[in-house]
Design an enzyme around this catalytic site. Structure first.
Site, PDB file in Angstrom:
ATOM      1  N   ASP A 149       0.711  -1.268  -0.072  1.00 54.51           N
ATOM      2  CA  ASP A 149      -0.136  -0.026  -0.124  1.00 54.51           C
ATOM      3  C   ASP A 149       1.047   1.214  -0.014  1.00 54.51           C
ATOM      4  O   ASP A 149       0.785   2.134  -0.600  1.00 54.51           O
ATOM      5  CB  ASP A 149      -0.842  -0.044   1.099  1.00 54.51           C
ATOM      6  CG  ASP A 149      -1.776   1.270   1.230  1.00 54.51           C
ATOM      7  OD1 ASP A 149      -2.677   1.489   0.409  1.00 54.51           O
ATOM      8  OD2 ASP A 149      -1.510   1.988   2.114  1.00 54.51           O
ATOM      9  N   GLU A 185      -1.929  -5.351  -3.501  1.00 52.15           N
ATOM     10  CA  GLU A 185      -0.966  -4.817  -2.740  1.00 52.15           C
ATOM     11  C   GLU A 185       0.375  -5.698  -2.288  1.00 52.15           C
ATOM     12  O   GLU A 185       1.405  -5.127  -2.053  1.00 52.15           O
ATOM     13  CB  GLU A 185      -1.538  -4.118  -1.476  1.00 52.15           C
ATOM     14  CG  GLU A 185      -2.575  -2.817  -1.885  1.00 52.15           C
ATOM     15  CD  GLU A 185      -3.504  -2.435  -0.657  1.00 52.15           C
ATOM     16  OE1 GLU A 185      -3.803  -1.297  -0.947  1.00 52.15           O
ATOM     17  OE2 GLU A 185      -3.464  -2.908   0.013  1.00 52.15           O
TER      18      GLU A 185
END
Length: 243
Positions: free
Chosen positions: A62, A134
């Site tokens: 992320d 992610e």
């Protein structure tokens, strides 16, 4: 081959086979293939106390994604103000965008997960795919450095950054202004439910504007759920067109 059968088959992929399946999609030949396999193994496939790697990789991915996309936007839109850049960034790194990109590259079929998770629908499925993407970005970064992660992100995110509507204002701001003009009212938000574990909650929120029919949305945070509810109302009333 059906999606269920495909996932059942890819669940048994060896670490080497998984790495080979991702070479063309990521543009990177993975060195640490066991780490890649761990990154795409959901806790539901490893037992109650497993899944730590998946969640840690998701956390790192992320941050890497946010950094690379922010840098990409600064270069692509040199005259854009901070507010516009923030809107563009949010539109490119939210769960919906990540889920769509994961689907585009066939990532869902490569995730190791329990049968109960493979059958998820709606918002929970969106979140699962976003988290896996992610996690993949984190492993690209760890295996090939920022250069490998940047190349992958530019490949799939840059076209989206150029799309019309990419800098559309956030839904809550748009709804507040529209509500004032259309109904002389202020939107009110109510949390309907909170489900899931503390590390991966799912909020459901309803928004109301005057005499208009309420709208509902879900998200991994209260704010994300409110944005989803506001967007649903704007789309239904024709204020926004589906992007």
């Amino acid at each position: 081959m059906s999606s269920t059968r495909t996932m059942a088959a890819t669940k048994r992929l060896t670490a080497d086979a998984l790495a080979e399946a991702l070479v063309e999609r990521t543009g990177h030949a993975f060195v640490d293939r066991q780490r890649l396999q761990r990154a795409l193994t959901h806790a539901s496939a490893r037992g109650v106390n497993a899944g730590t790697d998946y969640e840690r990789f998701e956390f790192l991915g992320d941050r890497v994604l946010g950094l690379v996309v922010a840098d990409m936007l600064l270069a692509a839109f040199p005259d854009a103000a901070e507010g516009e850049l923030s809107l563009r960034l949010n539109a490119l790194v939210n769960a919906e965008a990540l889920s769509e990109i994961a689907e585009d590259i066939g990532l869902p079929d490569l995730i190791r997960a329990g049968s109960d998770v493979r059958g998820l629908e709606g918002r929970k499925r969106v979140n699962l795919r976003a988290d896996a993407l992610e996690s993949l970005i984190a492993v690209l970064y760890l295996d090939g450095g920022l250069q490998a992660a940047r190349a992958f992100i530019h490949r799939y995110w840059h076209p989206r950054s150029q799309a019309s509507g990419a800098a559309r204002r956030d839904a809550k701001t748009e709804l507040q202004e529209w509500a004032h003009q259309a109904a002389s009212a202020v939107p009110t938000y109510q949390i309907d439910s909170r489900e899931g574990p503390d590390h991966d909650p799912l909020f459901t929120v309803t928004v109301r504007v005057g005499a208009f029919q309420p709208a509902t949305g879900s998200g991994r945070s209260k704010r994300e759920a409110e944005q989803a509810a506001a967007a649903a109302l704007l789309l239904r009333e024709g204020v926004w067109n589906a992007a």
